[in-house]
Write an enzyme that holds these catalytic residues in place. Sequence first.
Site, short mmCIF file in Angstrom:
data_model
loop_
_atom_site.label_atom_id
_atom_site.label_comp_id
_atom_site.label_asym_id
_atom_site.label_seq_id
_atom_site.Cartn_x
_atom_site.Cartn_y
_atom_site.Cartn_z
N ASP A 40 0.85 -1.19 0.00
CA ASP A 40 0.00 0.00 0.00
C ASP A 40 0.88 1.24 0.00
O ASP A 40 1.86 1.31 0.73
CB ASP A 40 -0.90 -0.02 1.24
CG ASP A 40 -1.94 1.08 1.19
OD1 ASP A 40 -2.37 1.45 0.08
OD2 ASP A 40 -2.32 1.58 2.26
N HIS A 89 -3.98 14.20 0.36
CA HIS A 89 -4.19 13.33 1.53
C HIS A 89 -3.02 13.45 2.50
O HIS A 89 -3.22 13.58 3.71
CB HIS A 89 -4.35 11.87 1.07
CG HIS A 89 -4.42 10.89 2.20
ND1 HIS A 89 -5.50 10.80 3.05
CD2 HIS A 89 -3.52 9.94 2.63
CE1 HIS A 89 -5.28 9.85 3.95
NE2 HIS A 89 -4.09 9.31 3.72
N ARG A 91 -0.22 16.47 12.89
CA ARG A 91 0.96 17.18 13.38
C ARG A 91 0.77 18.69 13.38
O ARG A 91 1.68 19.43 13.75
CB ARG A 91 2.18 16.83 12.50
CG ARG A 91 2.58 15.37 12.54
CD ARG A 91 3.84 15.08 11.73
NE ARG A 91 3.66 15.35 10.31
CZ ARG A 91 3.11 14.46 9.45
NH1 ARG A 91 2.73 13.28 9.87
NH2 ARG A 91 2.96 14.78 8.17
N GLU A 138 -10.30 4.12 3.08
CA GLU A 138 -9.41 4.89 2.22
C GLU A 138 -9.80 4.56 0.79
O GLU A 138 -9.78 3.39 0.37
CB GLU A 138 -7.94 4.56 2.50
CG GLU A 138 -7.49 5.16 3.84
CD GLU A 138 -5.99 5.08 4.10
OE1 GLU A 138 -5.31 4.26 3.44
OE2 GLU A 138 -5.52 5.85 4.96
N TYR A 173 1.95 3.19 14.88
CA TYR A 173 2.59 3.35 13.56
C TYR A 173 4.02 3.86 13.59
O TYR A 173 4.73 3.74 12.57
CB TYR A 173 1.74 4.19 12.63
CG TYR A 173 1.89 5.69 12.74
CD1 TYR A 173 1.32 6.38 13.79
CD2 TYR A 173 2.59 6.41 11.76
CE1 TYR A 173 1.44 7.75 13.88
CE2 TYR A 173 2.72 7.78 11.85
CZ TYR A 173 2.15 8.45 12.91
OH TYR A 173 2.27 9.81 12.99
N LYS A 201 -4.40 -1.69 9.88
CA LYS A 201 -4.70 -1.88 8.46
C LYS A 201 -4.88 -3.34 8.09
O LYS A 201 -5.33 -3.63 6.99
CB LYS A 201 -3.53 -1.35 7.61
CG LYS A 201 -3.21 0.10 7.81
CD LYS A 201 -4.11 0.95 6.95
CE LYS A 201 -3.55 2.36 6.81
NZ LYS A 201 -4.40 3.15 5.92
N THR A 246 -4.47 6.90 -0.60
CA THR A 246 -5.77 7.57 -0.56
C THR A 246 -5.83 8.71 -1.56
O THR A 246 -4.91 9.51 -1.65
CB THR A 246 -6.03 8.11 0.86
OG1 THR A 246 -5.80 7.06 1.78
CG2 THR A 246 -7.45 8.63 0.99
CA CA Z 1 -3.90 3.16 2.24
#
Ligand code: CA
Length: 420
Positions: free
Chosen positions: A126, A133, A142, A196, A241, A250, A347
């Site tokens: 991915d 995005h 952030r 997404e 993440y 995911k 996305t």
């Molecule tokens: Ca994705």
Amino acid sequence: MKSWIASANDPVSHFPVQNLPYGVARKAGQAARCVAAIGDKVVDLAALEDAGLLHTGAQVFATGSLNGFMALGRQVWDRVRGDLTDLLVEGGNPALRNTPALRQKALLDAGQVEMLMPVKVTEYTDFYAGMQHAKNMGEILRGSPDLPENWLHIPIGYNGRASSVVVSGTAIRRPWGQVRGAGGPVFQPTERLDIELELGAIIGQPSALGAPVSVAQAEDMIFGYVLLNDWSARDIQGWEYQPLGPFQGKAFGTSISPWVVTSAALDAFRTAAPPRETPLLPYLDPQKPGLYDITLTVSMQPEGADRPTTVTRTNYARMYYSAAQQLCHHSIGGCPMNVGDLLGSGTISGPERGEFGSLMELSWAGRDPFTLATGQTRSFIEDGDTLTLSGYAEGNGYRIGFGECSGKILPAIAQPDWTK
Ligand code: CA
């Protein structure tokens, strides 16, 4: 170009004779076989192959995936597309049109068959190739839309799970996971379940270990494209993440459309990526326009609602990197590709709110919920909601459509008993 199958000539049909996407279907009580879509019909390719009407040089369609056909390569893809076009176009080869017994065997009503996974997905990667995005997520997470320093140079990606890629219509369970809590992590069903909107590239030809492929070679390896919904649990993802990227947020499910629209059918809709903000390293320079002008929509329908609401309308041409550039970059250190590899585009979001490809962006992380046509509001997905992606390229009087990629969210399972 018209078909003798009248429904294919409707200007809003997704499946005119110019398209001929491939899939895998099963008629009740029969084995799965490869099929093509034409109007409101499904063509049984195994039946045409048995009749000697498709020049594959092999028997590849009486099977439950397109992988065998894809492995034959672009020359065969082109030849079969030519054979099929000739059999289905007005004034073409009459062998199907004028043979009632074959027509009855090979031409099925779309409503008569169950659509299955079109390919055996061997691996799934991915990407994160949509600039809007990436900027939106930067601003939300952030407080700054600044892109990561590598973003304009590398198609950023991560290796996802092929094992949880499912075909449209498969319900998805709300996943459990670790999320950030005030006093440390909490184990709970995700409260920030999201979609997404992506396009998935299906790789039809392999590459060898240690042998990088160029962007031009990558173009030739891409068999076609599917709609892809990369379901995402934002709270799980947010806790897990860093530093290695998405993992359980995911891994629980990725939905794809049952129809693979071929790169050949999309060729007339090629369009260049947006201007480079800074030059790419030469290996990533494309030889030809690598994106396609494909209108994409997302709709949402809560359980019991009488109609879906379109929440997003955008275009694949918004992407900064093409699938061929992603594939090239993926191989550049020598990583081999397999027949059936799936690459998610990342996305797809346009600049305006109604063009955002995730609910995280549409509701700005829940700070600004959006309203559906039924009056209900949403920040993220609730149990019973059905999310549907759709899309098409608009030709002169016809559409190269993808059909739909749909999934309904089911409640989380009861908390497992960890003492067992
Ligand atoms: Ca994705």
